[in-house]
Design an enzyme around this catalytic site. Structure first.
Site, short mmCIF file in Angstrom:
data_model
loop_
_atom_site.label_atom_id
_atom_site.label_comp_id
_atom_site.label_asym_id
_atom_site.label_seq_id
_atom_site.Cartn_x
_atom_site.Cartn_y
_atom_site.Cartn_z
N GLY A 1 0.80 -1.22 0.00
CA GLY A 1 0.00 0.00 0.00
C GLY A 1 0.84 1.27 0.00
N ARG A 37 8.61 4.71 1.39
CA ARG A 37 9.44 5.22 2.49
C ARG A 37 9.99 6.62 2.22
NH1 ARG A 37 10.95 -0.56 3.20
NH2 ARG A 37 10.25 -1.16 5.29
N LYS A 65 13.10 -2.35 -8.68
CA LYS A 65 13.54 -1.59 -7.51
C LYS A 65 14.01 -2.52 -6.38
CE LYS A 65 13.37 1.41 -4.03
NZ LYS A 65 12.42 0.97 -3.07
N MET A 84 11.17 5.83 -6.76
CA MET A 84 9.95 6.02 -5.96
C MET A 84 9.86 4.93 -4.91
SD MET A 84 7.03 7.35 -8.47
CE MET A 84 7.29 8.84 -9.41
N HIS A 117 2.26 4.48 -5.16
CA HIS A 117 2.85 5.56 -5.96
C HIS A 117 2.96 5.06 -7.40
CE1 HIS A 117 6.43 3.10 -5.64
NE2 HIS A 117 6.41 3.20 -4.32
N GLU A 118 3.54 5.88 -8.26
CA GLU A 118 3.62 5.55 -9.69
C GLU A 118 4.38 4.24 -9.95
OE1 GLU A 118 2.34 6.79 -12.67
OE2 GLU A 118 0.99 7.84 -11.31
N GLY A 119 5.30 3.87 -9.08
CA GLY A 119 6.00 2.59 -9.23
C GLY A 119 5.02 1.43 -9.15
N HIS A 120 4.19 1.43 -8.11
CA HIS A 120 3.16 0.39 -7.98
C HIS A 120 2.21 0.43 -9.18
CE1 HIS A 120 3.92 1.27 -3.54
NE2 HIS A 120 4.19 -0.02 -3.61
#
Ligand code: PAJ
Length: 277
Positions: free
Chosen positions: A28, A184, A146, A181, A31-34
């Site tokens: 959860g 954290r 990542k 991204m 962000h744009e990575g997810h």
């Protein structure tokens, strides 16, 4: 979009789906990575499932499980926009009821890098991902580069245990200044946020030196470490130049190579990597 909290309900909905299923496991605070994973899953599968579960078993006792950022309402709005079919968001006791005592552990690949710095971390990751794969039974599951070691470990688990899910790795999404991204990143104050670009600068420095012909891994590690140490807010945990398949450290830089690092910026531990193929 359906949201489901119970394993039994998730399994029931799964039975009603026909055709391929794409799955994106997350903790959860999206962000744009997810979202890049969700979008790719959407293009390759008629139905997609996203899980949101901050998995306590992959956090060490001194780590940030309690403070890990959470914003379910915002996450659900973002997933709705991406036309997610099902969001699975179980509670901790739903996933780990009293008396839970079975673990999935990948040997060897979990000894180095993140595994060395965060004992028990990958045991938590592989156990929860194995459970999620059993519950969701996805055709394809999508992970970000990542977390390069996480992909290696989960791919090995899926292969060794004959799981019916294809593990797919997708590129790291970065902020305009290069910072990878991460949920954290929200821990960083403005000065730390500026300092955090040092991880990406160290990776690009190594890439430049590699293009100029440097093949001595120790010299590259040293150059990267020196650069990071010039940033007063940064403390190096590790800087690694390893074979990207075995994760063994290299003396001579011969592709496929994983350059990876963990660096503390203030109190926040960040990781980043690039691969030379
Ligand atoms: P989380 O950190 O929420 O990440 C979920 C997925 O998003 C992972 O596959 C991660 O690699 C990917 N991701 C994170 N930042 C990214 C970025 N900047 N670009 C591309 N992908 C990115 O990783 C986990 O959760 C957990 O360990 C999990 C697999 C869910 C098991 O609990």
């Amino acid at each position: 979009m359906k949201t489901v909290e119970k394993i039994a309900d998730m399994k029931r909905l799964r039975q009603q789906l026909t055709g391929d299923i794409g799955f994106v496991p997350t903790m959860g605070y999206l962000h744009e990575g997810h979202l890049s994973l969700v979008r790719q899953a959407k293009t390759e599968n008629p139905s997609i499932v996203v899980s949101i579960f901050v998995n306590p078993t992959q956090f060490g006792p001194q780590e940030d499980f309690k403070n890990y950022p959470r914003d379910t309402k915002r996450d659900l709005t973002m997933l709705e926009k991406e036309k997610t079919d099902i969001v699975f968001m179980p509670s901790v006791t739903e996933m780990y009821p009293p008396g839970f005592s079975s673990w999935v552990e990948v040997e060897k690949l979990t000894r180095q890098l993140e595994g060395a710095s965060r004992p028990g971390h990958f045991r938590g990751v592989t156990t929860v991902v194995a459970k999620l794969f059993n519950i969701v039974q996805p055709t394809r599951a999508y992970f970000g580069q990542k977390d390069a070691q996480q992909i290696a470990v989960i791919s090995k688990m899926a292969a060794d245990l004959d799981m019916n899910t294809e593990v797919i790795a997708l590129p790291t999404i970065r902020e305009p200044d290069g910072l990878a991204m991460s949920s954290r990143n929200t821990y960083l104050n403005p000065a730390e946020r500026r300092a955090a670009t040092i991880l990406y600068h160290a990776l690009t420095l190594a890439q430049k030196l590699w293009f100029e012909g440097e093949r001595n891994a120790e010299r590259l590690r040293q150059q990267m470490t020196d650069l990071i140490q010039r940033e007063p807010l940064a403390t190096v945990d590790y800087v690694s130049i390893a074979n990207s398949k075995t994760l063994d450290e290299l003396e001579i830089v011969t592709p496929p190579v994983l350059l990876s690092m963990a660096v503390k910026i203030g109190k926040t531990r960040l990781i980043d990597n690039i691969v030379f193929r």
